[in-house]
Design an enzyme around this catalytic site. Structure first.
Site, PDB file in Angstrom:
ATOM      1  N   SER A  32      33.517  60.350  -4.874  1.00  0.00           N
ATOM      2  CA  SER A  32      34.937  60.644  -4.994  1.00  0.00           C
ATOM      3  C   SER A  32      35.459  60.164  -6.332  1.00  0.00           C
ATOM      4  O   SER A  32      35.044  59.108  -6.825  1.00  0.00           O
ATOM      5  CB  SER A  32      35.714  59.954  -3.874  1.00  0.00           C
ATOM      6  OG  SER A  32      37.108  60.124  -4.051  1.00  0.00           O
ATOM      7  N   LYS A  42      33.085  53.948  -3.297  1.00  0.00           N
ATOM      8  CA  LYS A  42      32.700  55.195  -3.961  1.00  0.00           C
ATOM      9  C   LYS A  42      32.332  54.944  -5.425  1.00  0.00           C
ATOM     10  O   LYS A  42      31.473  55.642  -5.985  1.00  0.00           O
ATOM     11  CB  LYS A  42      33.824  56.231  -3.852  1.00  0.00           C
ATOM     12  CG  LYS A  42      33.983  56.787  -2.441  1.00  0.00           C
ATOM     13  CD  LYS A  42      32.715  57.490  -1.949  1.00  0.00           C
ATOM     14  CE  LYS A  42      32.926  58.200  -0.637  1.00  0.00           C
ATOM     15  NZ  LYS A  42      31.711  58.931  -0.172  1.00  0.00           N
TER      16      LYS A  42
END
Length: 228
Positions: A129, A156
């Protein structure tokens, strides 16, 4: 035929990725923790089910052993399993989020490496992400700037770094991290945002089916490489 494993594939982007890979003619393994839901999802698209909990070493080892026994190799690995971690910030929550979103990548990758090395065209895609991008979260013009998800973003960032480091240590295998686009899934339901999982899965599939001259060690979205 190419052999693919998608983790967390009983719903959302993972399911649509498995479905689209299956439609392209791949032998697809749907990895999921829940036997009933995972089995139904796999059967609905003509894929194979393998029980896989990315937070459990024995589960991961057994899943990859099954694929190894049945197929002898793995051509595509999609790290899709993930959690949002929006229940608050404390030690137990941090351990849970990182265990799934980052440590799970290590577990599955390490178990899969012997099979990936037997492929003529191995691709590993991490559904990461841009919420884990320092560039994005410090840029007021980006939506990530106002995203209040500390543990998700940090995990992430770790997922993307793991991808880059694996690309460096495994030059014969392409490793890329992906920002799939804001997608309407169970995970984002509370925000009421996003496009269809089918659209985002198409981006995953393009990266999962790269040729030998494709990029490695990058964070990308559908438009190209992202700063992070």
């Amino acid at each position: 035929m190419s052999v693919a494993l998608v983790t967390g594939a009983n719903k959302g982007i993972g399911f649509e990725t498995a479905k689209q890979l299956r439609e392209l003619g791949h032998v697809v393994y749907v990895g999921a923790r829940d036997v009933e839901r995972g089995g139904k999802a796999a059967a609905s698209i003509g894929a194979r089910f393998v029980r896989l909990d990315v937070t459990d070493d024995a589960s991961v080892a057994a899943a990859l052993a099954t694929i190894g026994a049945d197929e002898g190799r793995l051509d595509v690995l999609v790290h899709n399993a993930g959690v949002l971690g929006d229940e608050g910030v404390d030690g137990p929550a941090a351990l849970r989020v990182f265990d799934t979103n980052a440590v799970g990548i290590v577990r599955v990758t390490e178990a899969a490496l012997p099979l990936l090395r037997k492929s003529d065209n191995p691709n590993v895609v991490t559904v990461s992400s841009s919420a884990g991008s320092f560039w994005a979260v410090t840029n007021p013009d980006r939506p990530e700037f106002r995203l209040p998800l500390a543990l998700y973003s940090a995990s992430k960032a770790a997922a993307t770094m793991l991808t880059v480091q694996y690309a460096k240590s495994q030059p014969g295998i392409r490793f890329n991290a992906l920002e799939p686009g804001t997608t309407a899934t169970d995970m984002t339901a509370a925000f009421g945002i996003g496009r269809s999982p089918q659209e985002s899965a198409a981006v995953v599939v393009r990266l999962a089916t790269l040729g030998a001259d494709g990029p490695t060690g990058t964070l990308r979205d559908e438009a190209g490489e992202l700063a992070w």
